[in-house]
Design a protein around this motif. Structure first.
Motif, PDB file in Angstrom:
ATOM      1  N   LEU A   1      18.489 -94.762 -45.788  1.00 20.11           N
ATOM      2  CA  LEU A   1      19.348 -95.363 -44.765  1.00 20.11           C
ATOM      3  C   LEU A   1      20.783 -95.498 -45.264  1.00 20.11           C
ATOM      4  N   ILE A   2      20.932 -95.838 -46.528  1.00 17.67           N
ATOM      5  CA  ILE A   2      22.265 -96.112 -47.080  1.00 17.67           C
ATOM      6  C   ILE A   2      23.051 -94.819 -47.300  1.00 17.67           C
ATOM      7  N   GLY A   3      22.349 -93.771 -47.723  1.00 20.54           N
ATOM      8  CA  GLY A   3      23.043 -92.526 -48.036  1.00 20.54           C
ATOM      9  C   GLY A   3      23.103 -91.527 -46.902  1.00 20.54           C
ATOM     10  N   GLY A   4      22.510 -91.870 -45.765  1.00 24.48           N
ATOM     11  CA  GLY A   4      22.393 -90.901 -44.669  1.00 24.48           C
ATOM     12  C   GLY A   4      23.712 -90.318 -44.200  1.00 24.48           C
ATOM     13  N   ALA A   5      24.742 -91.145 -44.135  1.00 31.25           N
ATOM     14  CA  ALA A   5      26.034 -90.670 -43.608  1.00 31.25           C
ATOM     15  C   ALA A   5      26.794 -89.815 -44.612  1.00 31.25           C
ATOM     16  N   ALA A   6      26.546 -90.024 -45.893  1.00 31.81           N
ATOM     17  CA  ALA A   6      27.346 -89.352 -46.929  1.00 31.81           C
ATOM     18  C   ALA A   6      26.619 -88.210 -47.621  1.00 31.81           C
ATOM     19  N   CYS A   7      25.293 -88.270 -47.679  1.00 30.78           N
ATOM     20  CA  CYS A   7      24.531 -87.298 -48.474  1.00 30.78           C
ATOM     21  C   CYS A   7      24.132 -86.092 -47.630  1.00 30.78           C
ATOM     22  N   LYS A   8      24.566 -84.925 -48.052  1.00 27.73           N
ATOM     23  CA  LYS A   8      24.297 -83.687 -47.313  1.00 27.73           C
ATOM     24  C   LYS A   8      23.297 -82.781 -48.033  1.00 27.73           C
ATOM     25  N   THR A   9      22.974 -83.123 -49.289  1.00 28.45           N
ATOM     26  CA  THR A   9      22.035 -82.331 -50.084  1.00 28.45           C
ATOM     27  C   THR A   9      21.159 -83.282 -50.888  1.00 28.45           C
ATOM     28  N   PRO A  10      20.001 -82.802 -51.385  1.00 28.71           N
ATOM     29  CA  PRO A  10      19.204 -83.646 -52.278  1.00 28.71           C
ATOM     30  C   PRO A  10      19.997 -84.114 -53.497  1.00 28.71           C
ATOM     31  N   GLU A  11      20.872 -83.252 -54.000  1.00 25.72           N
ATOM     32  CA  GLU A  11      21.662 -83.603 -55.181  1.00 25.72           C
ATOM     33  C   GLU A  11      22.615 -84.767 -54.899  1.00 25.72           C
ATOM     34  N   ASP A  12      23.093 -84.870 -53.655  1.00 26.85           N
ATOM     35  CA  ASP A  12      23.935 -86.011 -53.286  1.00 26.85           C
ATOM     36  C   ASP A  12      23.147 -87.314 -53.438  1.00 26.85           C
ATOM     37  N   PHE A  13      21.902 -87.295 -52.986  1.00 26.38           N
ATOM     38  CA  PHE A  13      21.069 -88.489 -53.121  1.00 26.38           C
ATOM     39  C   PHE A  13      20.803 -88.821 -54.590  1.00 26.38           C
ATOM     40  N   VAL A  14      20.687 -87.803 -55.429  1.00 31.00           N
ATOM     41  CA  VAL A  14      20.451 -88.042 -56.856  1.00 31.00           C
ATOM     42  C   VAL A  14      21.605 -88.842 -57.467  1.00 31.00           C
ATOM     43  N   THR A  15      22.830 -88.627 -56.975  1.00 27.11           N
ATOM     44  CA  THR A  15      23.949 -89.414 -57.497  1.00 27.11           C
ATOM     45  C   THR A  15      23.736 -90.904 -57.214  1.00 27.11           C
ATOM     46  N   LEU A  16      23.144 -91.219 -56.061  1.00 29.96           N
ATOM     47  CA  LEU A  16      22.847 -92.618 -55.746  1.00 29.96           C
ATOM     48  C   LEU A  16      21.751 -93.167 -56.651  1.00 29.96           C
ATOM     49  N   ALA A  17      20.759 -92.335 -56.959  1.00 28.70           N
ATOM     50  CA  ALA A  17      19.713 -92.760 -57.899  1.00 28.70           C
ATOM     51  C   ALA A  17      20.327 -93.105 -59.252  1.00 28.70           C
ATOM     52  N   LYS A  18      21.261 -92.286 -59.691  1.00 27.03           N
ATOM     53  CA  LYS A  18      21.913 -92.532 -60.983  1.00 27.03           C
ATOM     54  C   LYS A  18      22.774 -93.797 -60.938  1.00 27.03           C
ATOM     55  N   THR A  19      23.373 -94.073 -59.792  1.00 28.14           N
ATOM     56  CA  THR A  19      24.142 -95.308 -59.634  1.00 28.14           C
ATOM     57  C   THR A  19      23.220 -96.523 -59.712  1.00 28.14           C
ATOM     58  N   LEU A  20      22.066 -96.450 -59.050  1.00 29.54           N
ATOM     59  CA  LEU A  20      21.082 -97.533 -59.143  1.00 29.54           C
ATOM     60  C   LEU A  20      20.651 -97.748 -60.589  1.00 29.54           C
ATOM     61  N   ASP A  21      20.406 -96.662 -61.291  1.00 30.78           N
ATOM     62  CA  ASP A  21      19.977 -96.732 -62.681  1.00 30.78           C
ATOM     63  C   ASP A  21      21.054 -97.379 -63.555  1.00 30.78           C
ATOM     64  N   LYS A  22      22.288 -96.971 -63.332  1.00 26.96           N
ATOM     65  CA  LYS A  22      23.415 -97.519 -64.085  1.00 26.96           C
ATOM     66  C   LYS A  22      23.563 -99.023 -63.823  1.00 26.96           C
ATOM     67  N   ALA A  23      23.420 -99.428 -62.567  1.00 26.79           N
ATOM     68  CA  ALA A  23      23.534-100.846 -62.208  1.00 26.79           C
ATOM     69  C   ALA A  23      22.393-101.652 -62.823  1.00 26.79           C
ATOM     70  N   ALA A  24      21.180-101.093 -62.804  1.00 19.51           N
ATOM     71  CA  ALA A  24      20.025-101.777 -63.394  1.00 19.51           C
ATOM     72  C   ALA A  24      20.228-102.010 -64.881  1.00 19.51           C
ATOM     73  N   LYS A  25      20.753-101.012 -65.564  1.00 14.63           N
ATOM     74  CA  LYS A  25      21.026-101.149 -66.998  1.00 14.63           C
ATOM     75  C   LYS A  25      22.120-102.180 -67.258  1.00 14.63           C
ATOM     76  N   GLU A  26      23.119-102.190 -66.406  1.00 14.07           N
ATOM     77  CA  GLU A  26      24.241-103.114 -66.580  1.00 14.07           C
ATOM     78  C   GLU A  26      23.787-104.568 -66.500  1.00 14.07           C
ATOM     79  N   VAL A  27      22.890-104.880 -65.549  1.00 14.68           N
ATOM     80  CA  VAL A  27      22.463-106.282 -65.378  1.00 14.68           C
ATOM     81  C   VAL A  27      21.210-106.598 -66.188  1.00 14.68           C
TER      82      VAL A  27
END
Length: 454
Positions: A83-109
């Motif tokens: 739902l969050i990436g629907g407007a911006a993500c045009k490829t599976p690889e676009d969604f992977v960038t969001l997965a990496k952002t989630l991972d980075k945020a999880a590590k940060e906190v």
């Protein structure tokens, strides 16, 4: 009022019987992070998670020290990323960038898992849903703490068989993408029917769209406590047995209620639910299988197992709802093979088969969970297993799930080590007769007749 006897009783549960608060999970809505610019979405997601969750881990540790209650995990769940990436993500690889952002945020906190790399497709798939699903193998291979879930069916909508077919392929692709780690990616991927919006347990946690901007959900676990209590009434009738389980579940849930209220107050985030689930660990004495054997089975899997599990699950829920006005999530008994030493022993002895586990899922709180299967299992066979489990959930108006791990390069009788809470598992045999023509039909299995309640 809490008296000294109750304090001592709780201390004994913690010190001797493996009682713990398995997780404090902070649910975070990311709906206000939606943007058509992918870079902006990633930035907003990272900033919101790290802003709201910056004190989560420290708060959990402080509560644990002050009250002497083990709080094993601190976790985050977010709005389904499809739902969050629907407007911006045009490829599976676009969604992977969001997965990496989630991972980075999880590590940060400092949380150990973040859930919500998810899609809800029980009736149909949007383009964004399909892109996210196709990105799952790469996303789980290139992140450490991200968990993914997909809801494929519900009692109200039926089963999306196109998505069931696709998820069989994605489970196998995830196994292949993480084969260097014994296909560990599949341990962070679960498919659901009737997924709850407020589940604090991974890998299925996501923050439902009907939830507040942020919420605190707590998951409590105590198989060892229940097992110990039942050992005191060995040989008694079912009335005594049920009363003992209910009273024990009540006490366990009260611990979760206390932790949830404290975390809510200190983080200034509303309290959502307590999930009382008998979620086992590889630790000796922390086993749902051993509870069933204490009830009177020689080994879990013997005739009577489904009846014993049904009773256990029901009494746990009855005890829990008396202890808190907000019991939710999954609440009941989990039967993951790799995380439960008693289940592992039963499989190795030949007492417990995949078919018996499926029968048990009709009455447990989740489904086929953390089960290792041969790495050469066809994708259509995995889809067939998923379809069977979705049907059980749909017809019985309950949550069911599948988290199977086709271990690439390993076969029946071999063992796979996952480590930590995930434990280890014997690779179980799968029925080798094919279901390709059934899975390849496409379309949707309609909702059952009893779904029409408007």
């Amino acid at each position: 009022m809490i008296n000294m006897f109750e304090v001592n009783e709780t201390n004994k549960m913690i010190e001797q019987e493996n009682l713990d608060v398995r997780t404090i999970t902070l649910g975070i809505s990311l709906l206000d992070c939606i943007d058509s610019d992918l870079e902006k979405v990633n930035q907003k997601v990272y900033e919101k998670i790290t802003g709201l969750a910056k004190n989560l881990v420290q708060t959990g540790e402080d509560i644990s020290k002050e009250y002497g209650i083990p709080i094993v995990n601190k976790r985050i769940s977010v709005t389904p990323i499809a739902l969050i990436g629907g407007a911006a993500c045009k490829t599976p690889e676009d969604f992977v960038t969001l997965a990496k952002t989630l991972d980075k945020a999880a590590k940060e906190v400092g949380v150990n898992f973040i859930g919500g790399y998810s899609a809800l497709v029980s009736k149909g798939m949007t383009k964004a849903d399909e892109l996210l699903i196709r990105s799952i193998p790469q996303a789980l291979a290139e992140t450490e703490r991200v968990c993914s879930s997909v809801n494929l069916g519900s009692t109200k909508t039926g089963i999306n068989m196109d998505a069931v077919k696709l998820m069989g392929e994605m489970v196998l692709a995830t196994a292949e993408a993480t084969k260097e780690d014994d296909s560990l990616g599949c341990a962070k991927l679960v498919v659901f029917c009737n997924a709850p919006d407020d589940n604090p347990f991974m890998a299925g946690a996501f923050h439902g769209v009907t939830e507040a901007d942020a919420i605190i959900n707590v998951g409590v676990s105590g198989p060892g406590v229940v097992n110990y209590a039942l050992s005191k009434v060995r040989g008694e009738n079912f009335e005594v047995l049920c009363e003992t389980i209910k009273k024990t579940a009540f006490k366990i849930t009260r611990v979760g209620q206390l932790v949830a209220q404290e975390a809510s107050k200190r983080l200034n985030v509303p309290f959502g639910i307590v999930d009382l689930s008998l979620a086992p660990t590889p630790a000796i004495g922390d086993s749902v299988a051993q509870i069933l054997e204490e009830i009177g089975l020689e080994r879990v899997g013997a005739p009577g197992t489904t009846a014993a599990l049904a009773m256990l699950n029901d009494q746990v829920k009855k005890g829990g709802v008396m202890a808190s006005s907000y019991v939710g999530g999954l609440s009941g008994a989990f039967i993951p093979v790799s995380e439960d030493q008693g289940m592992i022993d039963a499989v190795n002895l030949g007492a417990l088969s995949l078919e018996k586990l499926e029968a048990m899922t009709c009455v447990c709180s989740v489904g086929l969970d953390m089960i290792a299967i041969p790495g050469d299992t066809p994708a259509t066979t995995i889809s067939g297993m998923i379809a069977d489990e979705m049907a059980i959930g749909m017809v019985n108006q309950k949550t069911t799930a599948v988290r199977v791990i086709p271990v690439i390069g390993k076969g029946v009788g071999e063992t796979v080590e996952f480590g930590g809470l995930l434990g280890y598992a014997p690779v179980m045999p799968v029925n080798t007769f094919r279901c390709d023509d059934f899975i390849n039909r496409g379309g949707r299995i309609p909702a059952p007749i009893h779904s029409f309640k408007n």
